[in-house]
Design a protein around this motif. Structure first.
Motif, PDB file in Angstrom:
ATOM      1  N   THR A 143      44.325  30.405  32.035  1.00 30.93           N
ATOM      2  CA  THR A 143      43.030  31.018  32.300  1.00 30.93           C
ATOM      3  C   THR A 143      43.008  31.523  33.738  1.00 30.93           C
ATOM      4  OG1 THR A 143      42.025  28.976  33.095  1.00 30.93           O
ATOM      5  CG2 THR A 143      41.818  29.428  30.747  1.00 30.93           C
ATOM      6  N   ASP A 148      39.993  33.121  36.708  1.00 28.47           N
ATOM      7  CA  ASP A 148      38.667  33.612  37.051  1.00 28.47           C
ATOM      8  C   ASP A 148      38.683  33.891  38.549  1.00 28.47           C
ATOM      9  OD1 ASP A 148      36.033  34.092  37.661  1.00 28.47           O
ATOM     10  OD2 ASP A 148      35.236  32.475  36.410  1.00 28.47           O
ATOM     11  N   TRP A 149      38.810  35.178  38.888  1.00 32.30           N
ATOM     12  CA  TRP A 149      38.951  35.543  40.300  1.00 32.30           C
ATOM     13  C   TRP A 149      37.694  35.265  41.114  1.00 32.30           C
ATOM     14  CZ3 TRP A 149      43.368  35.560  42.515  1.00 32.30           C
ATOM     15  CH2 TRP A 149      44.510  35.885  41.786  1.00 32.30           C
ATOM     16  N   ARG A 150      36.562  35.003  40.436  1.00 35.89           N
ATOM     17  CA  ARG A 150      35.354  34.601  41.164  1.00 35.89           C
ATOM     18  C   ARG A 150      35.583  33.251  41.830  1.00 35.89           C
ATOM     19  NH1 ARG A 150      31.234  35.270  36.201  1.00 35.89           N
ATOM     20  NH2 ARG A 150      32.879  33.970  35.355  1.00 35.89           N
ATOM     21  N   GLU A 151      36.251  32.362  41.076  1.00 36.01           N
ATOM     22  CA  GLU A 151      36.496  31.010  41.607  1.00 36.01           C
ATOM     23  C   GLU A 151      37.448  31.029  42.792  1.00 36.01           C
ATOM     24  OE1 GLU A 151      37.853  28.830  38.227  1.00 36.01           O
ATOM     25  OE2 GLU A 151      35.856  28.803  37.287  1.00 36.01           O
ATOM     26  N   LYS A 152      38.258  32.087  42.892  1.00 34.07           N
ATOM     27  CA  LYS A 152      39.210  32.197  44.001  1.00 34.07           C
ATOM     28  C   LYS A 152      38.593  32.961  45.172  1.00 34.07           C
ATOM     29  CE  LYS A 152      42.791  31.119  41.072  1.00 34.07           C
ATOM     30  NZ  LYS A 152      43.648  29.946  41.166  1.00 34.07           N
ATOM     31  N   GLY A 153      37.329  33.332  45.034  1.00 36.22           N
ATOM     32  CA  GLY A 153      36.645  34.016  46.136  1.00 36.22           C
ATOM     33  C   GLY A 153      36.974  35.487  46.260  1.00 36.22           C
ATOM     34  N   LYS A 160      36.676  38.398  52.179  1.00 36.69           N
ATOM     35  CA  LYS A 160      35.861  38.978  51.109  1.00 36.69           C
ATOM     36  C   LYS A 160      34.811  39.878  51.750  1.00 36.69           C
ATOM     37  CE  LYS A 160      33.041  36.457  48.335  1.00 36.69           C
ATOM     38  NZ  LYS A 160      32.817  35.582  47.176  1.00 36.69           N
ATOM     39  N   GLY A 169      39.316  38.407  35.180  1.00 33.91           N
ATOM     40  CA  GLY A 169      39.849  37.144  34.685  1.00 33.91           C
ATOM     41  C   GLY A 169      39.984  37.147  33.179  1.00 33.91           C
TER      42      GLY A 169
END
Ligand SMILES: *[C@@H]1O[C@H](CO)[C@@H](O)[C@H](O)[C@H]1NC(C)=O
Ligand SMILES: *[C@@H]1O[C@H](CO)[C@@H](O)[C@H](O)[C@H]1NC(C)=O
Length: 339
Positions: free
Chosen positions: A126, A128-133, A167, A288
């Protein structure tokens, strides 16, 4: 006896009366409720129509949309839900004109690029690029058909954060104003945006070149205030979800999609499995992928329609259905910048 009998008759009569009044009442309630929902909806989204004729016309479109949405949700046999969102008073044609904007121009397409992940075999289950900032908050293109700029910017924001940890929200308006070969609010392509960013040696921040939701002229001074750079871009081989997976395992990826079907327009939650075709008219960014509790594999996409659409602005869309083009054509034209 006669009295009691009469009483019974009256009760039966009253019951019949009550039932028919109830039926009549519930019919009015239903109509009232669509009218009531319209009023509430207008208040929620700040709609003010210029006159009663326009309001009546919009009510008809709203009613059709609401009836369709209710029908789909009541059937209850899809893996996703629809909701009455801010697009409920728009016809499909109006929606395509103002909220999408992926256009293949008549210009010759760019030469075939290499694909650096073709031999990649270690792919996480899985992502999720949100979780990686690596994903900035959901944005809103509003009434400007420049989805292509939002899709490209989200991909550049992603590779920039992954490369140097910063970011930074970047400028869509700069792309709308400055990218030749694209038509600003009348549509464009992500690859042209990437070419421009390479040529311009970078892209300004959202803060320094803010979004206006309309066409403008390229402000060279603001455009030279760059905060992020890319060195090149690559196209993911078409109609190949395995290749798309290889790319998304490394960073967000721009994709084109058919985003104008009634179900896509009113999507609110769950794993989207269609209804949609594969005529590319919209662009989003794959940020993701994963698998739902019932084992359905999905792509995670970031859209540019604000946070009231979908799952707070995002959609999970089914992947690996066996159709080469992917659901809504998601695997047809993916590409990404290289930081
Ligand atoms: C859902 O149910 C409706 C009505 O029963 C039917 O017409 C439709 O084909 C079904 N859709 C799916 C995806 O099963
Ligand atoms: C992938 O492997 C093939 C065969 O070994 C090789 O020819 C090709 O250059 C490799 N591709 C990349 C991007 O490294």
């Amino acid at each position: 006896m006669a009295l009691i009998h009469g009483k019974k008759l009256i009760i039966v009569f009253l019951l019949i009366l009550e039932t028919s009044t109830y039926q009549a009442m519930s019919r009015t309630l239903l109509e009232d409720s669509i009218a009531g929902r319209y009023q509430q909806w207008m208040a929620k989204y700040g709609r003010n129509y210029e006159d009663d004729a326009e309001k009546e016309k919009r009510f008809k479109i709203f009613k059709d949309n609401v009836e369709y949405i209710d029908k789909v949700n009541n059937e209850g046999n899809r893996t996703y839900k629809l909701s009455v969102n801010e697009f409920a008073d728009l016809t499909t044609e109006e929606f395509i004109a103002t909220r999408t904007g992926y256009k293949i121009s008549s210009q010759p397409s760019s030469p075939k690029t290499s694909f650096r992940y073709e031999n990649l075999t270690e792919i996480p289950m899985t992502m999720d690029w949100r979780e990686k900032g690596a994903v900035t908050p959901i944005k809103n293109q509003e009434q400007c058909g420049c989805c292509w700029a939002f899709s490209a910017v989200a991909a550049v924001e992603g590779v920039t954060q992954i490369k140097n940890g910063n970011k930074i929200s970047l400028s869509e308006q700069q792309l709308v104003d400055c990218v030749e070969g694209s038509n600003g609010c009348n549509g464009g392509l992500m690859d042209y945006a990437f070419e421009y960013i390479i040529q311009n040696q970078g892209l300004a921040s959202e803060e320094n070149y803010p979004y206006q939701a309309m066409d403008g002229t390229c402000d060279q001074q603001m455009a030279s205030n760059i905060v992020a750079q890319i060195s090149s871009y690559e196209d993911v081989p078409s109609n190949n979800e395995e290749a798309l997976l290889q790319a998304v395992a490394n960073h967000p990826v721009s994709v084109a999609i058919e985003g104008s079907s009634p179900d896509f327009k009113s999507y609110s939650s769950g794993v989207f499995t269609g209804e949609c075709g594969t005529n590319l008219d919209h662009a989003v960014t794959v940020i993701g992928y994963g698998m739902s509790d019932d084992g359905t594999k999905y792509w995670l996409i970031k859209n540019s329609w604000g946070t009231t659409w979908g799952e707070s602005g995002y959609m999970r869309i089914q992947r690996d259905t066996g159709a080469p083009e992917g659901v809504c054509g998601i695997a047809k034209k993916p590409s990404y910048p290289v930081a």
